[in-house]
Design a protein around this motif. Structure first.
Motif, PDB file in Angstrom:
ATOM      1  N   LYS A  94     -14.929   8.623   6.996  1.00 16.16           N
ATOM      2  CA  LYS A  94     -14.300   8.455   6.082  1.00 16.16           C
ATOM      3  C   LYS A  94     -12.983   8.068   6.077  1.00 16.16           C
ATOM      4  CE  LYS A  94     -12.821  11.427   2.045  1.00 16.16           C
ATOM      5  NZ  LYS A  94     -12.484  12.809   1.224  1.00 16.16           N
ATOM      6  N   SER A  95     -12.341   7.310   5.277  1.00 16.59           N
ATOM      7  CA  SER A  95     -11.035   6.533   5.621  1.00 16.59           C
ATOM      8  C   SER A  95     -10.277   6.333   4.175  1.00 16.59           C
ATOM      9  CB  SER A  95     -11.193   5.195   5.950  1.00 16.59           C
ATOM     10  OG  SER A  95     -11.799   4.366   5.254  1.00 16.59           O
ATOM     11  N   LYS A  96      -9.100   6.068   4.013  1.00 13.22           N
ATOM     12  CA  LYS A  96      -8.361   5.921   2.744  1.00 13.22           C
ATOM     13  C   LYS A  96      -9.060   5.048   2.125  1.00 13.22           C
ATOM     14  CE  LYS A  96      -3.642   4.557   1.751  1.00 13.22           C
ATOM     15  NZ  LYS A  96      -2.335   4.060   2.138  1.00 13.22           N
TER      16      LYS A  96
ATOM     17  N   LEU B  21     -16.733   6.376  11.715  1.00 15.50           N
ATOM     18  CA  LEU B  21     -15.759   6.840  11.010  1.00 15.50           C
ATOM     19  C   LEU B  21     -16.266   7.281   9.820  1.00 15.50           C
ATOM     20  CD1 LEU B  21     -12.514   6.959  10.577  1.00 15.50           C
ATOM     21  CD2 LEU B  21     -12.763   4.847   9.770  1.00 15.50           C
TER      22      LEU B  21
ATOM     23  N   ARG C   8      -9.822  -2.336   7.821  1.00 13.48           N
ATOM     24  CA  ARG C   8     -10.161  -1.540   6.324  1.00 13.48           C
ATOM     25  C   ARG C   8      -9.089  -1.627   5.423  1.00 13.48           C
ATOM     26  NH1 ARG C   8     -11.286   0.300  11.007  1.00 13.48           N
ATOM     27  NH2 ARG C   8      -9.610   1.913  11.176  1.00 13.48           N
TER      28      ARG C   8
ATOM     29  N   CYS D  43      -7.490   2.485  13.972  1.00 10.15           N
ATOM     30  CA  CYS D  43      -7.359   3.267  12.975  1.00 10.15           C
ATOM     31  C   CYS D  43      -6.142   3.913  12.399  1.00 10.15           C
ATOM     32  CB  CYS D  43      -8.024   4.772  13.946  1.00 10.15           C
ATOM     33  SG  CYS D  43      -9.903   4.756  13.731  1.00 10.15           S
ATOM     34  N   ARG D  44      -6.216   4.496  11.360  1.00  5.89           N
ATOM     35  CA  ARG D  44      -4.713   5.189  10.770  1.00  5.89           C
ATOM     36  C   ARG D  44      -4.787   6.517  11.817  1.00  5.89           C
ATOM     37  NH1 ARG D  44      -7.522   2.861   6.601  1.00  5.89           N
ATOM     38  NH2 ARG D  44      -6.493   1.527   5.337  1.00  5.89           N
TER      39      ARG D  44
ATOM     40  N   ARG E  52      -1.887   0.389  15.164  1.00  5.55           N
ATOM     41  CA  ARG E  52      -2.667  -0.461  13.937  1.00  5.55           C
ATOM     42  C   ARG E  52      -1.886  -1.672  13.969  1.00  5.55           C
ATOM     43  NH1 ARG E  52      -6.275   0.464   9.717  1.00  5.55           N
ATOM     44  NH2 ARG E  52      -5.496  -0.133   7.830  1.00  5.55           N
TER      45      ARG E  52
ATOM     46  N   SER F 225     -16.937   8.339   1.446  1.00  6.54           N
ATOM     47  CA  SER F 225     -17.493   8.792   2.969  1.00  6.54           C
ATOM     48  C   SER F 225     -18.868   8.089   3.029  1.00  6.54           C
ATOM     49  CB  SER F 225     -17.917  10.403   2.982  1.00  6.54           C
ATOM     50  OG  SER F 225     -16.578  10.988   2.863  1.00  6.54           O
TER      51      SER F 225
ATOM     52  N   GLU G  53      -7.269   8.929  10.481  1.00  3.39           N
ATOM     53  CA  GLU G  53      -8.665   8.405  10.865  1.00  3.39           C
ATOM     54  C   GLU G  53      -9.014   8.925  12.018  1.00  3.39           C
ATOM     55  OE1 GLU G  53      -8.917   4.664   7.572  1.00  3.39           O
ATOM     56  OE2 GLU G  53      -8.742   4.582   9.939  1.00  3.39           O
TER      57      GLU G  53
END
Length: 339
Positions: free
Chosen positions: A216-218, A214, A321, A186-187, A299, A223, A190
């Protein structure tokens, strides 16, 4: 003080607060006519920030505000307009940033912000002008294109960090944080967005594990969501931590005050950095190594470990991701120098 503990996330500023106070530095040095032009640019920037609220990540909005605010101030020093801007103004801004010891990555970010603010206001994009392109090439030849890569926390280093976590409430939280971060890649944004209700316990062949949605992410701004699966080592650590959370707790990774009281607020992204560094210092890691650790270190290390174990590029990209291979390559290029 908040910067000396990992208790609760500080309140995010509203968009109007984001643009106030910082772009008036040079007001006393300009004429009335130029001051009006300056205030008009500032007003248009504020309106733009309000318009994109919710459509862009908070960190993106903050970057646009900061970079374009500096550009407005620079233009007023040069007695030039900022919105719309002349290509020559942007070229000179690039030169000023280059001489101010800014990294090439931060200058590219500033240019992106200038371009986006213009396009959002239906103005022509002056950053595409040949004079700006030439100045960017000159800047890259002077500063290079490389960016500072976060130090990696690979599996071996992770083991050292885990040995420092005890059975106090903070130790239980830190253990879950470390293992979930490593397994999910995960970032930091996130990681702090994960929610308790999105944890699912799985049972297969008599073995219990867990997964986290998760939302939502970059690389998933719409979403659609993605399930992240935890290892058999991370699962019990997470369950142990969840058993201590308040009933109805929303966020999974939350702060703890000095009295050992658990907050209901999510950790801030910056707090993840400080927690990693604190644990690394407790583990006795070299000072230079600790300084290179950031919220992305887990990460980076996990991606490097996947490559070492023979994972293909598509698998690494899917696990982390990533949408671009060159981004992954920057993460794994220093695999032999992992901390």
């Amino acid at each position: 003080m908040l910067n000396r503990q990992d208790f609760a996330q500080s309140n995010l500023k509203s968009p109007d607060q984001l643009v106030s106070g910082q772009v008036l530095t040079f007001m006393s040095n300009v004429s009335t006519t130029n001051r009006d032009r300056y205030l008009q640019a500032r007003k248009l920037l504020q309106e733009t920030i309000l318009k994109i609220e919710g459509a862009y990540a908070y960190s993106t909005i903050r970057a646009y505000k900061a970079d374009f605010g500096k550009f407005i101030a620079f233009c007023e020093e040069q007695n030039e307009g900022a919105l719309p801007a002349l290509p020559s103004s942007i070229a000179n801004f690039i030169i000023a940033l280059s001489n101010d010891k800014r990294s090439s990555a931060s200058i590219r970010r500033a240019l992106c912000g200038i371009s986006t603010i213009h396009k959002l206001n239906r103005l022509g994009d002056p950053t595409k002008d040949p004079d700006v392109t030439i100045e960017m090439r000159r800047m890259h030849r002077k500063l290079g294109r490389s960016s500072n890569q976060a130090g990696s926390i690979n599996a071996d280093t992770l083991d050292k960090l885990l040995l420092t976590t005890d059975n106090s409430i903070r130790g239980i939280r830190d253990r879950a944080l470390l293992l979930v971060a490593y397994d999910t890649l995960c970032r930091r944004s996130e990681l702090v967005s994960l929610q308790v209700k999105d944890v699912k316990v799985n049972m297969k062949n008599g073995i219990e594990t867990s997964s986290i949605l998760l939302r939502k992410s970059k690389t998933d701004q719409d979403s659609t969501g993605k399930w992240l699966h935890l290892s058999q080592r991370a699962h019990p650590a997470l369950m142990d931590w969840m058993n201590h959370l308040h009933e109805g707790q929303e966020y999974l990774m939350v702060g703890i005050d000095r009295g050992g009281r658990i907050s209901r607020n999510s950790l801030g992204s910056g707090q993840v950095n400080r927690i990693y560094k604190r644990i690394a210092r407790d583990a006795g890691l070299d000072k230079l190594i600790v300084e290179r650790i950031s919220g992305h270190s887990m990460r980076v290390g996990a991606a490097q470990d996947l490559l070492s174990l023979g994972a293909s590029m598509p698998i690494i990209m899917q696990r982390g991701r990533w949408s671009k291979t060159d981004t992954v390559m920057r993460y794994v290029e220093h695999i032999d120098t992992a901390v």
